[in-house]
Design an enzyme around this catalytic site. Structure first.
Site, mmCIF file in Angstrom:
data_model
loop_
_atom_site.group_PDB
_atom_site.id
_atom_site.type_symbol
_atom_site.label_atom_id
_atom_site.label_comp_id
_atom_site.label_asym_id
_atom_site.label_seq_id
_atom_site.Cartn_x
_atom_site.Cartn_y
_atom_site.Cartn_z
ATOM 1 N N ASP A 1 0.888 -1.164 0.000
ATOM 2 C CA ASP A 1 0.000 0.000 0.000
ATOM 3 C C ASP A 1 0.924 1.211 0.000
ATOM 4 O OD1 ASP A 1 -1.637 2.145 0.545
ATOM 5 O OD2 ASP A 1 -2.269 1.452 2.520
ATOM 6 N N LYS B 1 3.235 11.636 -3.553
ATOM 7 C CA LYS B 1 2.339 10.796 -4.359
ATOM 8 C C LYS B 1 1.347 11.657 -5.154
ATOM 9 C CE LYS B 1 -1.090 7.113 -3.736
ATOM 10 N NZ LYS B 1 -1.652 6.173 -2.734
ATOM 11 N N GLU C 1 -7.224 0.836 -4.303
ATOM 12 C CA GLU C 1 -7.174 0.795 -2.841
ATOM 13 C C GLU C 1 -8.505 0.402 -2.203
ATOM 14 O OE1 GLU C 1 -5.492 4.586 -1.842
ATOM 15 O OE2 GLU C 1 -3.545 4.029 -2.658
ATOM 16 N N ASP D 1 -12.682 5.578 1.843
ATOM 17 C CA ASP D 1 -11.282 5.618 2.252
ATOM 18 C C ASP D 1 -10.831 7.071 2.270
ATOM 19 O OD1 ASP D 1 -8.557 5.505 2.574
ATOM 20 O OD2 ASP D 1 -8.199 4.009 1.019
#
Ligand code: ADP
Ligand code: MG
Length: 588
Positions: free
Chosen positions: A7, A69, A146, A169
């Site tokens: 992850d 990211k 994800e 999420d």
């Protein structure tokens, strides 16, 4: 050989493996599952990754990067102490650290991985993630969304009956919402929606902005280190509010101390704009799902899901409080670990089937008439199509004796092609003829990794095929070799020293945050500890570690204490005690 699941988060990254019938998180050298996705370049040219690097955001902001990211798939140069990196190179360094940790933990070579990406990552971002893995020496077996990973693990571990779930999420930099239908052993993702620029970081930003406003400070005029310190405190205060009624933030600039007391009521107000965006994303996911019916449950995952005010907001929205997953910031990694197990063909997972959907619409630009100036989208694969998806469409020439048909490939929901992300183009030759007589068939195939394959076949027999396609991300073999060499030459800071290094970095960070007597105490600690690090005296370090850490904890508590009580810790007796303990060693 093991396949690992990673992850690769905006804030934190985790690595997992499927062993003895279960997904097992792999601890890093510090014994923790979460490794902050932060990278810092040290003076000797080696690179620190993780908690120690995160400390350096404050003490050495110009040599350190985090949250990169969000730049994946772009050309944004990121400079660390004068050296420029691409976002995928920094991600490669994080991956390399995780890979090292996995090899050490498993005691065997590892070359393959399943990596999770936000469902809402576009093609460029996915390709950049694959490239980052290659640069780290990892072969990517699959990219998994994800929230799909979270759904997989939830379904696998909860063993509930057939149900329809929404998984939200909410992490540091991204929000992903997915709707999942579970039927027997099949997990079907029926809709996904998200925002790549929405997360806990925005909450921190709102708190910091409010702090500056209340104290009459101009945020952009704060020094990088003071600013990093403000953000760190904003985050700490935000997290504290999950279990305390109030938390304070204070900042020392020169002689002046600024402060703010944060409560959940205030936080709720500050989060208003962020939550409105969350609401929009949730609404879109609900509208996109193919089937109707009620949701059986809403599951919250990601670090920011733990925000009390976020739960309050969703409770108001749904009329029922959603429940936070058992380990909200580990569930994605556990799901990726399961996925790695499926790839390894673990026997006990053989029955598990998971389907996913395409997060964006994909198409080519077309003109409806010859005089049409603004091309619009001809969608071949609409968003929320089940993967793998494949679709063909025929397009005709617009002009007499046109010699070719050129297709620009786009991803996105805008009506006009120019509103969307251009992924590339493909062109085929056609024999001359009157307008509308010659044609080409375009085929799009979107695979399970979320990577697009495009081909075009003309009526004249010309055939072109390509994998999409960002030239900056699809390096030639030679280019790739050069990029890998560049990354290979960067050494990760020595293994086995992480804990000690973290202590040093924490002290250095604390130094920048303190003044007066407290600062002198931190300075002596740094001098002492750095000396032990430099002369490589591991045994003495092992002996002193706990006491140095205890001292540092105390100094840190003093820094973070209520500003009105500040200074109390720095009493004379403390100093005496301190001097005794380090007897002699503190002298240069
Ligand atoms: P990512 O997936 O983006 O790497 P995570 O899921 O690890 O991120 O979440 C990180 C975010 O969660 C950060 O913004 C952090 O401040 C926030 N966070 C972590 N713990 C808590 C908590 N107990 N309460 C509120 N926010 C939290
Ligand atoms: Mg995450």
């Amino acid at each position: 050989m093991a396949i690992i699941g990673i992850d690769l988060g905006t804030t934190n990254s985790l690595v997992c493996v499927y062993r003895s019938g279960r997904a097992e998180l792999i601890p890093n050298e510090l014994g923790e599952y979460k490794t902050p996705s932060a990278v810092s370049l040290l003076e000797d040219g080696t690179v620190l990754v993780g908690a120690a690097a995160k400390e350096r955001l404050i003490s050495h902001p110009e040599a350190t990067a985090a949250s990169f990211k969000i730049w994946m798939g772009t050309e944004k140069p990121l400079t660390l102490a004068g050296r420029t990196f691409k976002p995928e190179e920094l991600s490669a360094l994080v991956l390399r650290q995780l890979l090292e940790d996995a090899k050490r933990h498993l005691g065997e070579p590892v070359e393959e991985a399943v990596i999770s990406v936000p469902a809402y990552f576009n093609d460029d971002q996915r390709c950049a993630t694959k490239l980052a893995a290659q640069l780290a020496g990892l072969n990517v077996k699959r990219l998994i969304n994800e929230p799909s990973a979270a759904a997989l693990y939830h379904r696998y571990s909860a063993q509930t009956g057939d149900c329809q779930l929404m998984i939200v999420d909410f992490g540091g930099g991204t929000l992903d919402v997915s709707i999942v239908e579970c039927f027997e052993n099949i997990i079907e993702i029926t809709a996904i929606a998200g925002d790549n620029r929405l997360g806990g970081d925005d909450v921190d930003r709102a708190i910091a902005a409010h702090f500056c406003q209340e104290n009459g400070l101009a945020e952009e005029r704060l020094s990088p280190s003071l600013r990093a310190s403000l953000y760190r405190q904003a985050e700490t205060a935000k997290i504290a509010l999950s279990s305390a009624p109030a938390a304070s933030i204070s900042l020392q600039q020169g002689e002046t101390r600024y402060s703010l007391v944060l409560t959940n009521d205030l936080l709720r107000r500050l989060c208003g704009p962020v939550f409105q965006k969350v609401r929009g994303v949730i609404t879109r996911a609900m509208k996109d799902r193919g089937r109707g019916g009620r949701l059986n449950d809403v599951i919250l995952v990601g670090g920011s899901a733990q925000l009390t005010v976020f739960g309050d907001f969703l409770e108001e929205l749904f009329g029922r409080r959603p429940h936070v997953a058992a380990s909200p910031d580990e569930i994605v990694a556990l799901g990726v670990g399961l996925c790695a197990g499926i790839k390894e063909r673990a026997e006990d997972l053989q029955d598990l089937v998971m389907t996913d959907v395409c997060p964006f619409s994909l198409g080519v630009s077309t003109y409806s008439r010859r005089d049409d100036k603004t091309p619009h989208m001809a969608v071949l694969i609409p968003r929320s199509s089940m993967l793998p998806a494949s679709h063909q469409e025929r397009f005709y020439t617009l002009n007499d004796n046109q010699t070719g048909l050129r297709f620009e490939i786009y991803q996105g929901e805008g009506y006009f092609a120019s509103e969307n992300l251009k992924l590339g183009e493909v062109e085929v030759q056609v024999p001359p003829g009157p307008a509308g007589e010659q044609s080409a068939v375009v085929t799009f195939t979107y695979d399970i990794d979320g990577i697009l394959h495009v081909s075009a076949q003309s009526s004249g027999g010309d055939f072109r095929e390509r994998l999409i396609l960002n030239p900056n991300l699809h390096l030639t073999e030679e280019g790739k070799e050069r990029a890998m060499e560049r990354i290979r030459q960067i050494q990760l800071a020595a293994q086995g020293d992480q804990r000690d290094q973290l202590l040093l970095e924490r002290a250095l960070r604390l130094y920048t945050q303190t003044i007066g007597q407290g600062r002198e105490m931190v300075a002596s600690l740094i001098g002492y500890w750095k000396n032990l690090m430099d002369c490589g005296d591991r045994i003495q370090r092992r002996r002193d570690y706990d006491r140095v850490k205890e001292r540092l904890d105390m100094l840190e508590a003093a820094v973070e204490a209520d500003p009105l009580e500040g200074g109390v810790w720095f009493g004379e007796s403390e100093e005496e005690d301190f001097g005794q303990y380090f007897d002699g060693d503190l002298e240069e």
